[in-house]
Design an enzyme around this catalytic site. Structure first.
Site, PDB file in Angstrom:
ATOM      1  N   ASN A  11       0.879  -1.168   0.000  1.00  0.00           N
ATOM      2  CA  ASN A  11       0.000   0.000   0.000  1.00  0.00           C
ATOM      3  C   ASN A  11       0.913   1.212   0.000  1.00  0.00           C
ATOM      4  O   ASN A  11       1.526   1.524   1.011  1.00  0.00           O
ATOM      5  CB  ASN A  11      -0.885  -0.037   1.260  1.00  0.00           C
ATOM      6  CG  ASN A  11      -1.725   1.224   1.411  1.00  0.00           C
ATOM      7  OD1 ASN A  11      -1.765   2.058   0.508  1.00  0.00           O
ATOM      8  ND2 ASN A  11      -2.382   1.361   2.554  1.00  0.00           N
ATOM      9  N   LYS A  13       0.169   4.231  -0.201  1.00  0.00           N
ATOM     10  CA  LYS A  13      -0.414   5.415   0.457  1.00  0.00           C
ATOM     11  C   LYS A  13      -0.150   6.650  -0.417  1.00  0.00           C
ATOM     12  O   LYS A  13      -0.200   6.528  -1.634  1.00  0.00           O
ATOM     13  CB  LYS A  13       0.135   5.533   1.883  1.00  0.00           C
ATOM     14  CG  LYS A  13      -0.039   4.211   2.662  1.00  0.00           C
ATOM     15  CD  LYS A  13       0.215   4.318   4.131  1.00  0.00           C
ATOM     16  CE  LYS A  13       0.005   2.944   4.777  1.00  0.00           C
ATOM     17  NZ  LYS A  13       0.143   2.967   6.237  1.00  0.00           N
ATOM     18  N   HIS A  97      -9.285   1.247   4.743  1.00  0.00           N
ATOM     19  CA  HIS A  97      -8.023   1.404   5.464  1.00  0.00           C
ATOM     20  C   HIS A  97      -8.228   2.316   6.682  1.00  0.00           C
ATOM     21  O   HIS A  97      -8.994   3.272   6.630  1.00  0.00           O
ATOM     22  CB  HIS A  97      -6.945   1.983   4.548  1.00  0.00           C
ATOM     23  CG  HIS A  97      -5.588   1.884   5.158  1.00  0.00           C
ATOM     24  ND1 HIS A  97      -5.121   2.811   6.055  1.00  0.00           N
ATOM     25  CD2 HIS A  97      -4.625   0.935   5.031  1.00  0.00           C
ATOM     26  CE1 HIS A  97      -3.911   2.433   6.454  1.00  0.00           C
ATOM     27  NE2 HIS A  97      -3.593   1.307   5.845  1.00  0.00           N
ATOM     28  N   GLU A  99      -6.508   4.592   7.859  1.00  0.00           N
ATOM     29  CA  GLU A  99      -6.250   6.025   7.630  1.00  0.00           C
ATOM     30  C   GLU A  99      -7.465   6.696   7.010  1.00  0.00           C
ATOM     31  O   GLU A  99      -7.756   7.857   7.291  1.00  0.00           O
ATOM     32  CB  GLU A  99      -4.988   6.192   6.767  1.00  0.00           C
ATOM     33  CG  GLU A  99      -3.735   5.896   7.579  1.00  0.00           C
ATOM     34  CD  GLU A  99      -2.591   5.274   6.805  1.00  0.00           C
ATOM     35  OE1 GLU A  99      -2.577   5.351   5.561  1.00  0.00           O
ATOM     36  OE2 GLU A  99      -1.707   4.685   7.457  1.00  0.00           O
ATOM     37  N   GLU A 169      -5.466  -5.219  10.200  1.00  0.00           N
ATOM     38  CA  GLU A 169      -4.446  -4.209  10.484  1.00  0.00           C
ATOM     39  C   GLU A 169      -4.724  -3.551  11.829  1.00  0.00           C
ATOM     40  O   GLU A 169      -5.536  -2.621  11.904  1.00  0.00           O
ATOM     41  CB  GLU A 169      -4.444  -3.138   9.385  1.00  0.00           C
ATOM     42  CG  GLU A 169      -4.091  -3.673   8.020  1.00  0.00           C
ATOM     43  CD  GLU A 169      -3.425  -2.617   7.143  1.00  0.00           C
ATOM     44  OE1 GLU A 169      -2.393  -2.942   6.548  1.00  0.00           O
ATOM     45  OE2 GLU A 169      -3.916  -1.477   7.074  1.00  0.00           O
ATOM     46  N   GLY A 175       2.525   1.989  10.815  1.00  0.00           N
ATOM     47  CA  GLY A 175       3.461   3.102  10.703  1.00  0.00           C
ATOM     48  C   GLY A 175       4.153   3.455  12.009  1.00  0.00           C
ATOM     49  O   GLY A 175       4.790   4.491  12.121  1.00  0.00           O
ATOM     50  N   SER A 215       3.384  -2.507  10.149  1.00  0.00           N
ATOM     51  CA  SER A 215       4.842  -2.589  10.328  1.00  0.00           C
ATOM     52  C   SER A 215       5.396  -3.957   9.971  1.00  0.00           C
ATOM     53  O   SER A 215       6.369  -4.420  10.571  1.00  0.00           O
ATOM     54  CB  SER A 215       5.245  -2.190  11.753  1.00  0.00           C
ATOM     55  OG  SER A 215       4.824  -0.861  12.027  1.00  0.00           O
ATOM     56  N   GLY A 236       2.943  -1.216   4.196  1.00  0.00           N
ATOM     57  CA  GLY A 236       3.052   0.211   3.916  1.00  0.00           C
ATOM     58  C   GLY A 236       4.493   0.597   3.658  1.00  0.00           C
ATOM     59  O   GLY A 236       5.005   0.447   2.544  1.00  0.00           O
TER      60      GLY A 236
HETATM   61  P1  13P Z   1       3.097   0.113   7.637  1.00  0.00           P
HETATM   62  O1  13P Z   1       3.603  -1.151   7.037  1.00  0.00           O
HETATM   63  O2  13P Z   1       3.845   1.332   7.192  1.00  0.00           O
HETATM   64  O3  13P Z   1       2.952   0.006   9.121  1.00  0.00           O
HETATM   65  O4  13P Z   1       1.619   0.315   7.068  1.00  0.00           O
HETATM   66  C1  13P Z   1       0.743  -0.746   7.138  1.00  0.00           C
HETATM   67  C2  13P Z   1      -0.465  -0.384   6.369  1.00  0.00           C
HETATM   68  O5  13P Z   1      -1.206   0.496   6.737  1.00  0.00           O
HETATM   69  C3  13P Z   1      -0.732  -1.104   5.119  1.00  0.00           C
HETATM   70  O6  13P Z   1      -1.989  -0.791   4.638  1.00  0.00           O
END
Ligand code: 13P
Length: 253
Positions: A11, A13, A97, A99, A169, A175, A215, A236
């Site tokens: 992803n 983002k 997601h 976010e 997630e 993140g 992560s 991510g």
């Molecule tokens: P990270 O791998 O940066 O923690 O993000 C995970 C994520 O939100 C994937 O959609």
């Protein structure tokens, strides 16, 4: 071992211009070539999809989107429909997601509407859900993911579930560099599978790919992916670095 397809998805983002996406795909393409024990997908910002698709053409890399609207068309400024994504050959889309839920007001109702619209348009959905830190600390993770699973999939048929991947997630792990332990990831992915069995029966539950996200990186992927209920990753930060993402693909082989 259940016979489920392993899916390793990035992803991106809000990262990568078209030129950066092209360079990244050109770099990683030979690194993951021939590694076909898992599906490899990168979900890209809308304006970057075309460049990424062109760079990935003829390879084992698929390019998806990061969101899709629930209406077919109309007065929804800034949104993109499933029909538009299909028209440019996009098959996969991330929906729900955290976010989107945290910063853009997505609710289980809008996530459900987007999911149904994408499935009706023939797309494959990566449906994200997971608890926030306070919920985990309060011991209600099971209840939270159960409720999200039921609400987000309301009205989705057993047949349509063949086109749904679930990404568990935990919001506190996204993140942050904090990862769920393999045991925590396995336990919660297993709980989601139990809810799927309740709704759709054991056969659908056993066949559904459930990814872990939060992560996941080149160092922890092997342990997470070794777990019974963890059928892949949604990545991510590490999906922006070719060597790290390739190591995760290798961990899934
Ligand atoms: P990270 O791998 O940066 O923690 O993000 C995970 C994520 O939100 C994937 O959609």
């Amino acid at each position: 071992m259940a016979n489920r397809r392993t899916v390793i998805a990035g992803n991106w983002k809000m990262n990568f211009t078209p030129a950066q996406a092209t360079a990244f795909i050109e770099e990683i393409k030979p690194m993951v070539a021939g590694k076909d024990n898992c599906d490899i997908i990168f979900c890209a910002p809308y304006v970057t999809i075309d460049a990424a698709q062109k760079a990935a053409a003829g390879s084992n890399i698929k390019i998806g989107a990061e969101n899709v609207h629930f209406a077919k068309s109309g007065a929804y400024t800034g949104e993109v429909s499933a029909e538009m994504l299909r028209a440019i050959g996009v098959e996969y889309v991330i929906i729900g997601h955290s976010e989107r839920r945290q910063y853009f007001g997505e609710t289980d109702a809008t996530v459900n509407a987007r999911t149904k619209a994408a499935l009706e348009a023939g797309m494959k959905v990566i449906l994200c859900l997971g608890e926030v830190k306070e919920e985990r600390l309060s011991g209600i993770t099971r209840e939270v993911v159960s409720m999200q699973t039921k609400l987000d999939l309301a009205g989705v048929s057993a047949e349509q579930m063949a086109n749904v991947i679930i990404a568990y997630e935990p919001v506190w792990a996204i993140g942050t560099g904090l990862t769920a332990t393999p045991e925590q990831a396995d336990e919660t992915c297993g709980q989601i599978r139990e809810v799927l069995a309740e709704i759709y029966g054991a056969e659908v539950a056993e066949a559904t790919t459930i990814q872990y996200g939060g992560s996941m990186n080149d160092k922890n992927a092997a342990e997470l992916l070794a777990k019974q209920h963890v059928d892949g990753g949604l990545i991510g930060g590490a999906s922006l670095v070719a060597a790290k993402f390739t190591a995760i693909v290798d961990a899934a082989q």
